[in-house]
Design a protein around this motif. Sequence first.
Motif, PDB file in Angstrom:
ATOM      1  N   LYS A  94       0.833  -1.189   0.000  1.00 46.58           N
ATOM      2  CA  LYS A  94       0.000   0.000   0.000  1.00 46.58           C
ATOM      3  C   LYS A  94       0.873   1.245   0.000  1.00 46.58           C
ATOM      4  N   ARG A 148      -8.171   5.149   1.433  1.00 46.92           N
ATOM      5  CA  ARG A 148      -7.850   4.911   0.028  1.00 46.92           C
ATOM      6  C   ARG A 148      -9.014   4.173  -0.617  1.00 46.92           C
ATOM      7  N   VAL A 149      -9.542   4.761  -1.700  1.00 47.83           N
ATOM      8  CA  VAL A 149     -10.786   4.272  -2.298  1.00 47.83           C
ATOM      9  C   VAL A 149     -10.550   3.863  -3.750  1.00 47.83           C
ATOM     10  N   LEU A 150     -11.080   2.709  -4.118  1.00 45.91           N
ATOM     11  CA  LEU A 150     -11.129   2.264  -5.514  1.00 45.91           C
ATOM     12  C   LEU A 150     -12.552   2.468  -6.011  1.00 45.91           C
ATOM     13  N   HIS A 208      -8.943   9.565  -0.582  1.00 46.19           N
ATOM     14  CA  HIS A 208      -8.127   9.611  -1.806  1.00 46.19           C
ATOM     15  C   HIS A 208      -8.577   8.504  -2.756  1.00 46.19           C
ATOM     16  N   VAL A 233      -7.626   6.141  -5.348  1.00 42.40           N
ATOM     17  CA  VAL A 233      -6.344   5.603  -5.813  1.00 42.40           C
ATOM     18  C   VAL A 233      -6.428   5.052  -7.220  1.00 42.40           C
ATOM     19  N   ALA A 252      -7.798  -4.163  -7.053  1.00 46.62           N
ATOM     20  CA  ALA A 252      -7.886  -4.368  -5.604  1.00 46.62           C
ATOM     21  C   ALA A 252      -6.705  -5.197  -5.111  1.00 46.62           C
ATOM     22  N   LEU A 273      -3.456  -2.737  -5.509  1.00 46.65           N
ATOM     23  CA  LEU A 273      -3.374  -1.485  -4.755  1.00 46.65           C
ATOM     24  C   LEU A 273      -3.815  -1.612  -3.296  1.00 46.65           C
ATOM     25  N   ARG A 274      -4.551  -2.660  -2.983  1.00 51.39           N
ATOM     26  CA  ARG A 274      -5.034  -2.874  -1.623  1.00 51.39           C
ATOM     27  C   ARG A 274      -5.690  -1.623  -1.016  1.00 51.39           C
ATOM     28  N   PRO A 275      -6.756  -1.113  -1.639  1.00 52.17           N
ATOM     29  CA  PRO A 275      -7.446   0.050  -1.069  1.00 52.17           C
ATOM     30  C   PRO A 275      -8.167  -0.324   0.215  1.00 52.17           C
ATOM     31  N   ASP A 276      -8.546   0.688   0.976  1.00 49.07           N
ATOM     32  CA  ASP A 276      -9.334   0.432   2.183  1.00 49.07           C
ATOM     33  C   ASP A 276     -10.790   0.147   1.843  1.00 49.07           C
TER      34      ASP A 276
END
Length: 352
Positions: free
Chosen positions: A221, A230-232, A255, A257, A270, A273-276
Motif C-alpha cells: 500500500k 484509500r478508495v477504488l 483519496h 487511488v 484491488a 493497490l489494496r485500497p481500504d
Amino acid sequence: QRVRRQIATDLPDYLGQLLVVCRVKLSQASHRAQETELAQQLKDADKIIQDSLSYTRSLVAELAPPVLREFGLLMGLTWLAEQMEQHGITVTMQVPSSSFHVEEDQAILLFQSARELLMNIVKHAGTKQALLSVVTTPAGDMLTIRVADRGRGFDHALETRTVGKHFGLFSIRERMEALGGRLELKSGLGQGTTASLILPLGSRGCAAGPVESDTGSNQEKEEGQPNDVRVLMVDDHPLVREGLRGVLEGYEHVHIVAEAADGYEAVKLAEQLRPDVVIMDVNMPILDGIEATRLITQTMPSMAVIGLSVHQSHQIERSMKEAGAVAYLTKDVAAEQLHSAITSALEKKANA
C-alpha cells in the motif's frame, strides 16, 4: 418483447445514469449556494430529478424487471413474490437447492406466465395466500413452476370449453406449448387451484466457481497519513465515476487511488493497490459487481466493499451483502450518503 427489453435496458443505463449524475452535480452546487432563493431553486430541481428517477424505475419494472434481466429467473420470481404484497396477497416461495439455467426468452415468458397466474389469484380466488414453488428433477432435465392457492377454485371441465372467460389461461397454455412445455391445471369448486408450468431444460446451469486471485503481487500500500482512506471507484459509466469522485475529493482524508470500468478490472486493481474501500457498481460488463465483490472479500476480507446501483431492489442489496459487501446505496442518494457510508463501513470492518 425485444423492444421492451431494449427500452428497459436503455432507460437505466443511459437516462437513469444521467439523472444520477445531475443529482450529484446539484448536490455539490447546493452546498455552495449562498442566496436563499437560489438554494430553494436547486432544491426544487433536485426534487424533480428524484421524481424522474422514481418514475424511470417504475417504468423499467413494468417493461422488464431489472432483477429478472440481470440475475435470472429465480431471483425474478422471488422479486415477483415480494411485489404481490402490493396487491393484497402473501406469496410463500419454495426454491430448489440446485442451480438451473433457462434461456433469457424462456425466462421472460415463464416470469410473465407466473405473474398472470398470481394476478388470477388476486382477481378470482378470494384468498390472500398463495404458494410459488420452483422444482427441478434430480437429473436437471425438467423445470416446474407451481402456483397454488386454497381459494374458491373453478370447474376445470368448463375452463376447457369457455376460452373467452379464461383467455389468460388459454394464452399461458399456448405460450408454454410454444416453448416446448405445457400448462397443467388442477382445480375444483371450493378446492383451490394449482397451476404448473412445466418446461424441459436443454442443459443444466452451473454456478461459476471462485477465480483464483493473483497472490503473487507483493505491491505494498502507498504510504499516506494514518487516517487517510484509500478508495477504488468501480463503475462502467465514466460520468458517474466523475461525479462521485468530485463528491469524495471534497474530503481531505479520502483519496481515489484508481478507477475501474468492470468487475474483472476491479478485482485486479484491488489485489495490486489494496485500497481500504471499494465502491462497487452492481451491473457491469465482463464480471458483474456481485461476483467481483465475492472474489475481493474472499481473498481480501479486510477490504470494505460498498455496493452501488441505480436500482432500488431488496434482492440486489441482499445479493451484494451475501457476497460480502458491508453496505449498499442507490446512486440517487450517493452524493449525500457516500462519505458517511465509507466511514460506517470502515468502522464495521474494524469491529469485526
